[in-house]
Design a protein around this motif. Sequence first.
Motif, mmCIF file in Angstrom:
data_model
loop_
_atom_site.group_PDB
_atom_site.id
_atom_site.type_symbol
_atom_site.label_atom_id
_atom_site.label_comp_id
_atom_site.label_asym_id
_atom_site.label_seq_id
_atom_site.Cartn_x
_atom_site.Cartn_y
_atom_site.Cartn_z
ATOM 1 N N UNK A 27 38.951 25.858 1.226
ATOM 2 C CA UNK A 27 40.272 25.277 0.964
ATOM 3 C C UNK A 27 41.287 26.380 0.646
ATOM 4 N N UNK A 28 40.863 27.360 -0.141
ATOM 5 C CA UNK A 28 41.758 28.472 -0.480
ATOM 6 C C UNK A 28 42.078 29.308 0.755
ATOM 7 N N UNK A 29 41.057 29.602 1.568
ATOM 8 C CA UNK A 29 41.267 30.377 2.790
ATOM 9 C C UNK A 29 42.182 29.628 3.753
ATOM 10 N N UNK A 30 41.969 28.331 3.890
ATOM 11 C CA UNK A 30 42.790 27.498 4.766
ATOM 12 C C UNK A 30 44.259 27.561 4.336
ATOM 13 N N UNK A 31 44.503 27.384 3.051
ATOM 14 C CA UNK A 31 45.869 27.417 2.524
ATOM 15 C C UNK A 31 46.497 28.795 2.740
ATOM 16 N N UNK A 32 45.722 29.849 2.511
ATOM 17 C CA UNK A 32 46.215 31.217 2.696
ATOM 18 C C UNK A 32 46.593 31.476 4.153
ATOM 19 N N UNK A 33 45.726 31.098 5.085
ATOM 20 C CA UNK A 33 46.005 31.326 6.508
ATOM 21 C C UNK A 33 47.209 30.518 6.986
ATOM 22 N N UNK A 34 47.327 29.283 6.538
ATOM 23 C CA UNK A 34 48.477 28.462 6.924
ATOM 24 C C UNK A 34 49.778 29.071 6.392
ATOM 25 N N UNK A 35 49.744 29.574 5.162
ATOM 26 C CA UNK A 35 50.926 30.216 4.576
ATOM 27 C C UNK A 35 51.300 31.464 5.364
ATOM 28 N N UNK A 36 50.293 32.294 5.687
ATOM 29 C CA UNK A 36 50.558 33.494 6.488
ATOM 30 C C UNK A 36 51.156 33.135 7.838
ATOM 31 N N UNK A 37 50.638 32.090 8.474
ATOM 32 C CA UNK A 37 51.144 31.658 9.769
ATOM 33 C C UNK A 37 52.601 31.218 9.671
ATOM 34 N N UNK A 38 52.909 30.414 8.670
ATOM 35 C CA UNK A 38 54.288 29.945 8.502
ATOM 36 C C UNK A 38 55.226 31.118 8.249
ATOM 37 N N UNK A 39 54.794 32.059 7.415
ATOM 38 C CA UNK A 39 55.633 33.230 7.154
ATOM 39 C C UNK A 39 55.808 34.074 8.417
ATOM 40 N N UNK A 40 54.753 34.225 9.193
ATOM 41 C CA UNK A 40 54.822 34.988 10.443
ATOM 42 C C UNK A 40 55.818 34.332 11.405
ATOM 43 N N UNK A 41 55.687 33.023 11.564
ATOM 44 C CA UNK A 41 56.598 32.309 12.463
ATOM 45 C C UNK A 41 58.034 32.440 11.961
ATOM 46 N N UNK A 42 58.226 32.290 10.655
ATOM 47 C CA UNK A 42 59.563 32.384 10.088
ATOM 48 C C UNK A 42 60.213 33.742 10.345
ATOM 49 N N UNK A 43 59.419 34.797 10.260
ATOM 50 C CA UNK A 43 59.961 36.140 10.456
ATOM 51 C C UNK A 43 60.079 36.537 11.923
ATOM 52 N N UNK A 44 59.323 35.867 12.787
ATOM 53 C CA UNK A 44 59.273 36.269 14.198
ATOM 54 C C UNK A 44 59.650 35.147 15.156
ATOM 55 N N UNK A 45 60.322 34.112 14.674
ATOM 56 C CA UNK A 45 60.578 32.926 15.508
ATOM 57 C C UNK A 45 61.292 33.232 16.816
ATOM 58 N N UNK A 46 62.096 34.278 16.837
ATOM 59 C CA UNK A 46 62.814 34.618 18.062
ATOM 60 C C UNK A 46 62.034 35.585 18.959
#
Length: 106
Positions: A27-46
Amino acid sequence: MSHTDERIVSERLAEAFHHFMLYTPPERLNRCLRTLLIEYIGHNKDFLSPEFDGWMDDLTLLFELLDRAAKETRGWHEADDDDNEIQLHRGLKEDAKGLRENAGGM
């Protein structure tokens, strides 16, 4: 006509996965990976890679696996409810029989 899947997971891979499930709260790993993904998309959306959709298909399957693992291993980890706790990992050379006993015979 029945079809059998002849792909077999080696004992070594099964033991490594079992070790991972014992010492990594899914559960902790899942939450961590999802957070990293959202941050990655947010910083690289274009500037997302053309391969991003394929990566998302794979990540979706990984998230589903982690969701299932979190449900089936609830209570295994002291850190289930504590995001800040770090689990100490034992080496993979630990006796496989000991791993099975720790997991209740998974």
